[in-house]
Design a protein around this motif. Sequence first.
Motif, PDB file in Angstrom:
ATOM      1  N   GLY A 116       0.783  -1.225   0.000  1.00 12.83           N
ATOM      2  CA  GLY A 116       0.000   0.000   0.000  1.00 12.83           C
ATOM      3  C   GLY A 116       0.817   1.279   0.000  1.00 12.83           C
ATOM      4  O   GLY A 116       0.262   2.372   0.106  1.00 12.83           O
ATOM      5  N   LYS A 117       2.141   1.172  -0.152  1.00 11.92           N
ATOM      6  CA  LYS A 117       2.991   2.360  -0.134  1.00 11.92           C
ATOM      7  C   LYS A 117       3.097   3.026  -1.508  1.00 11.92           C
ATOM      8  O   LYS A 117       3.670   4.109  -1.627  1.00 11.92           O
ATOM      9  CB  LYS A 117       4.393   2.000   0.370  1.00 11.92           C
ATOM     10  N   GLY A 118       2.583   2.353  -2.532  1.00 12.64           N
ATOM     11  CA  GLY A 118       2.643   2.926  -3.876  1.00 12.64           C
ATOM     12  C   GLY A 118       3.961   2.729  -4.569  1.00 12.64           C
ATOM     13  O   GLY A 118       4.236   3.371  -5.599  1.00 12.64           O
ATOM     14  N   TRP A 119       4.810   1.860  -4.033  1.00  5.43           N
ATOM     15  CA  TRP A 119       6.095   1.596  -4.655  1.00  5.43           C
ATOM     16  C   TRP A 119       5.967   0.495  -5.699  1.00  5.43           C
ATOM     17  O   TRP A 119       4.896  -0.076  -5.894  1.00  5.43           O
ATOM     18  CB  TRP A 119       7.126   1.209  -3.591  1.00  5.43           C
ATOM     19  N   THR A 120       7.074   0.203  -6.375  1.00  2.50           N
ATOM     20  CA  THR A 120       7.076  -0.801  -7.445  1.00  2.50           C
ATOM     21  C   THR A 120       8.058  -1.915  -7.118  1.00  2.50           C
ATOM     22  O   THR A 120       9.195  -1.654  -6.716  1.00  2.50           O
ATOM     23  CB  THR A 120       7.452  -0.160  -8.795  1.00  2.50           C
ATOM     24  N   VAL A 121       7.619  -3.149  -7.301  1.00  4.37           N
ATOM     25  CA  VAL A 121       8.452  -4.326  -7.042  1.00  4.37           C
ATOM     26  C   VAL A 121       8.823  -4.978  -8.366  1.00  4.37           C
ATOM     27  O   VAL A 121       7.980  -5.113  -9.261  1.00  4.37           O
ATOM     28  CB  VAL A 121       7.705  -5.341  -6.153  1.00  4.37           C
ATOM     29  N   ALA A 122      10.079  -5.371  -8.480  1.00  4.31           N
ATOM     30  CA  ALA A 122      10.549  -6.117  -9.639  1.00  4.31           C
ATOM     31  C   ALA A 122      10.850  -7.546  -9.196  1.00  4.31           C
ATOM     32  O   ALA A 122      11.799  -7.782  -8.435  1.00  4.31           O
ATOM     33  CB  ALA A 122      11.801  -5.470 -10.226  1.00  4.31           C
ATOM     34  N   ASP A 123      10.021  -8.487  -9.623  1.00 12.49           N
ATOM     35  CA  ASP A 123      10.236  -9.902  -9.324  1.00 12.49           C
ATOM     36  C   ASP A 123      11.068 -10.500 -10.450  1.00 12.49           C
ATOM     37  O   ASP A 123      10.662 -10.486 -11.614  1.00 12.49           O
ATOM     38  CB  ASP A 123       8.902 -10.638  -9.212  1.00 12.49           C
ATOM     39  N   ARG A 124      12.221 -11.033 -10.098  1.00 14.94           N
ATOM     40  CA  ARG A 124      13.195 -11.479 -11.096  1.00 14.94           C
ATOM     41  C   ARG A 124      13.449 -12.978 -10.984  1.00 14.94           C
ATOM     42  O   ARG A 124      13.635 -13.516  -9.886  1.00 14.94           O
ATOM     43  CB  ARG A 124      14.506 -10.719 -10.897  1.00 14.94           C
ATOM     44  N   GLN A 125      13.472 -13.643 -12.132  1.00 18.25           N
ATOM     45  CA  GLN A 125      13.852 -15.047 -12.223  1.00 18.25           C
ATOM     46  C   GLN A 125      14.882 -15.207 -13.334  1.00 18.25           C
ATOM     47  O   GLN A 125      14.813 -14.508 -14.355  1.00 18.25           O
ATOM     48  CB  GLN A 125      12.637 -15.927 -12.550  1.00 18.25           C
ATOM     49  N   ALA A 126      15.840 -16.106 -13.130  1.00 22.43           N
ATOM     50  CA  ALA A 126      16.867 -16.319 -14.154  1.00 22.43           C
ATOM     51  C   ALA A 126      17.297 -17.779 -14.171  1.00 22.43           C
ATOM     52  O   ALA A 126      17.293 -18.455 -13.134  1.00 22.43           O
ATOM     53  CB  ALA A 126      18.076 -15.417 -13.906  1.00 22.43           C
ATOM     54  N   TRP A 127      17.646 -18.230 -15.372  1.00 23.86           N
ATOM     55  CA  TRP A 127      18.112 -19.591 -15.578  1.00 23.86           C
ATOM     56  C   TRP A 127      19.438 -19.525 -16.326  1.00 23.86           C
ATOM     57  O   TRP A 127      19.515 -18.962 -17.419  1.00 23.86           O
ATOM     58  CB  TRP A 127      17.100 -20.396 -16.387  1.00 23.86           C
ATOM     59  N   ILE A 128      20.486 -20.083 -15.729  1.00 21.77           N
ATOM     60  CA  ILE A 128      21.822 -20.049 -16.313  1.00 21.77           C
ATOM     61  C   ILE A 128      22.236 -21.475 -16.646  1.00 21.77           C
ATOM     62  O   ILE A 128      22.198 -22.364 -15.777  1.00 21.77           O
ATOM     63  CB  ILE A 128      22.857 -19.416 -15.350  1.00 21.77           C
ATOM     64  N   ASP A 129      22.637 -21.701 -17.891  1.00 28.14           N
ATOM     65  CA  ASP A 129      22.979 -23.054 -18.303  1.00 28.14           C
ATOM     66  C   ASP A 129      24.220 -23.026 -19.189  1.00 28.14           C
ATOM     67  O   ASP A 129      24.564 -21.999 -19.788  1.00 28.14           O
ATOM     68  CB  ASP A 129      21.813 -23.690 -19.064  1.00 28.14           C
ATOM     69  N   SER A 130      24.889 -24.167 -19.254  1.00 29.76           N
ATOM     70  CA  SER A 130      26.062 -24.322 -20.115  1.00 29.76           C
ATOM     71  C   SER A 130      26.200 -25.787 -20.503  1.00 29.76           C
ATOM     72  O   SER A 130      25.898 -26.683 -19.708  1.00 29.76           O
ATOM     73  CB  SER A 130      27.337 -23.861 -19.393  1.00 29.76           C
ATOM     74  N   SER A 131      26.643 -26.003 -21.730  1.00 31.20           N
ATOM     75  CA  SER A 131      26.839 -27.374 -22.208  1.00 31.20           C
ATOM     76  C   SER A 131      28.293 -27.635 -22.583  1.00 31.20           C
ATOM     77  O   SER A 131      28.586 -28.574 -23.325  1.00 31.20           O
ATOM     78  CB  SER A 131      25.928 -27.641 -23.423  1.00 31.20           C
ATOM     79  N   VAL A 132      29.205 -26.783 -22.071  1.00 31.89           N
ATOM     80  CA  VAL A 132      30.629 -26.973 -22.354  1.00 31.89           C
ATOM     81  C   VAL A 132      31.103 -28.253 -21.682  1.00 31.89           C
ATOM     82  O   VAL A 132      31.028 -28.381 -20.453  1.00 31.89           O
ATOM     83  CB  VAL A 132      31.457 -25.772 -21.864  1.00 31.89           C
ATOM     84  N   PHE A 133      31.585 -29.177 -22.463  1.00 25.82           N
ATOM     85  CA  PHE A 133      31.971 -30.492 -21.938  1.00 25.82           C
ATOM     86  C   PHE A 133      33.071 -30.352 -20.885  1.00 25.82           C
ATOM     87  O   PHE A 133      34.111 -29.754 -21.119  1.00 25.82           O
ATOM     88  CB  PHE A 133      32.447 -31.395 -23.077  1.00 25.82           C
ATOM     89  N   GLY A 134      32.812 -30.909 -19.713  1.00 26.61           N
ATOM     90  CA  GLY A 134      33.803 -30.923 -18.645  1.00 26.61           C
ATOM     91  C   GLY A 134      33.867 -29.641 -17.830  1.00 26.61           C
ATOM     92  O   GLY A 134      34.512 -29.619 -16.774  1.00 26.61           O
ATOM     93  N   LEU A 135      33.242 -28.578 -18.320  1.00 29.44           N
ATOM     94  CA  LEU A 135      33.324 -27.298 -17.625  1.00 29.44           C
ATOM     95  C   LEU A 135      31.949 -26.680 -17.365  1.00 29.44           C
ATOM     96  O   LEU A 135      31.860 -25.542 -16.920  1.00 29.44           O
ATOM     97  CB  LEU A 135      34.165 -26.294 -18.442  1.00 29.44           C
ATOM     98  N   SER A 136      30.905 -27.425 -17.628  1.00 27.18           N
ATOM     99  CA  SER A 136      29.562 -26.843 -17.526  1.00 27.18           C
ATOM    100  C   SER A 136      29.268 -26.316 -16.121  1.00 27.18           C
ATOM    101  O   SER A 136      28.704 -25.230 -15.959  1.00 27.18           O
ATOM    102  CB  SER A 136      28.502 -27.866 -17.943  1.00 27.18           C
ATOM    103  N   SER A 137      29.664 -27.072 -15.097  1.00 21.72           N
ATOM    104  CA  SER A 137      29.403 -26.629 -13.722  1.00 21.72           C
ATOM    105  C   SER A 137      30.164 -25.358 -13.394  1.00 21.72           C
ATOM    106  O   SER A 137      29.623 -24.428 -12.775  1.00 21.72           O
ATOM    107  CB  SER A 137      29.777 -27.728 -12.727  1.00 21.72           C
ATOM    108  N   ALA A 138      31.431 -25.308 -13.824  1.00 23.83           N
ATOM    109  CA  ALA A 138      32.247 -24.118 -13.561  1.00 23.83           C
ATOM    110  C   ALA A 138      31.685 -22.908 -14.291  1.00 23.83           C
ATOM    111  O   ALA A 138      31.629 -21.801 -13.741  1.00 23.83           O
ATOM    112  CB  ALA A 138      33.692 -24.372 -13.979  1.00 23.83           C
ATOM    113  N   VAL A 139      31.270 -23.106 -15.535  1.00 22.21           N
ATOM    114  CA  VAL A 139      30.715 -22.001 -16.316  1.00 22.21           C
ATOM    115  C   VAL A 139      29.408 -21.519 -15.693  1.00 22.21           C
ATOM    116  O   VAL A 139      29.140 -20.320 -15.606  1.00 22.21           O
ATOM    117  CB  VAL A 139      30.489 -22.426 -17.781  1.00 22.21           C
ATOM    118  N   GLN A 140      28.582 -22.457 -15.227  1.00 21.43           N
ATOM    119  CA  GLN A 140      27.317 -22.086 -14.598  1.00 21.43           C
ATOM    120  C   GLN A 140      27.549 -21.300 -13.309  1.00 21.43           C
ATOM    121  O   GLN A 140      26.853 -20.317 -13.036  1.00 21.43           O
ATOM    122  CB  GLN A 140      26.484 -23.336 -14.321  1.00 21.43           C
TER     123      GLN A 140
END
Length: 222
Positions: A116-140
């Motif tokens: 009720g304060k008249g402010w604005t909320v930004a709800d953010r979602q993100a998905w980060i992925d990588s398929s680099v063989f052997g390094l996907s976890s590090a890249v993510q």
Amino acid sequence: MRYYESSQTFHYNWEQVVKAFWCRYPNPFSSHVLSEDVVHRRVDSSGKLLTKRLISKTNSAPKWTERFLTSKNVLVVEESVLDPNGHTLTTYTRNIGLKHLMTIEEKVTYRSSDDGKGWTVADRQAWIDSSVFGLSSAVQRFGLERFKKNVSKACQGFNFVLTALYDNLNPEVVTTSENHISINPLLREKLKEKALRATEFAAAAKSKAVPIVVAAHRHDSS
């Protein structure tokens, strides 16, 4: 895949935030943003404004990623849905460059706060992925940490623009962790001019589709 979500509150009303959204750049926290271009804009049958923008960015990268990089610049597509009746602005962002290294998809919904304060909320979602063989976890992991830092900068930059546009209505001061960031008067006027043009099509969406399209084309060509 790594998942991230957060919410940020801007001490401005929803209409102010929507107007400022179209002129977030330039600001002192977005030096990595090289360009932004509207490639498509239309109003659908329900009166929602649909916009697609192409944004060019650059980011420094650790040395271990250099052999995977063909360029340090990356193109990002931002698609947005402005619903003037539901009072929401939803953005969908994804990189179309460097996808062989990493993909980042983001959804942000700007809405009025529930307190009720008249402010604005930004709800953010993100998905980060990588398929680099052997390094996907590090890249993510790297991608997630970089994304968090960029979110912080983006919020600081957005607040800077909001303050530049509405500081007479809001006494908050924008600062960094190191020193105070002053607002150049010329930049302030440029931001206000962009916000004024954005107001033409944002406000028109409440009533008619035709004026908003005309205003949007005028905005794109200027």
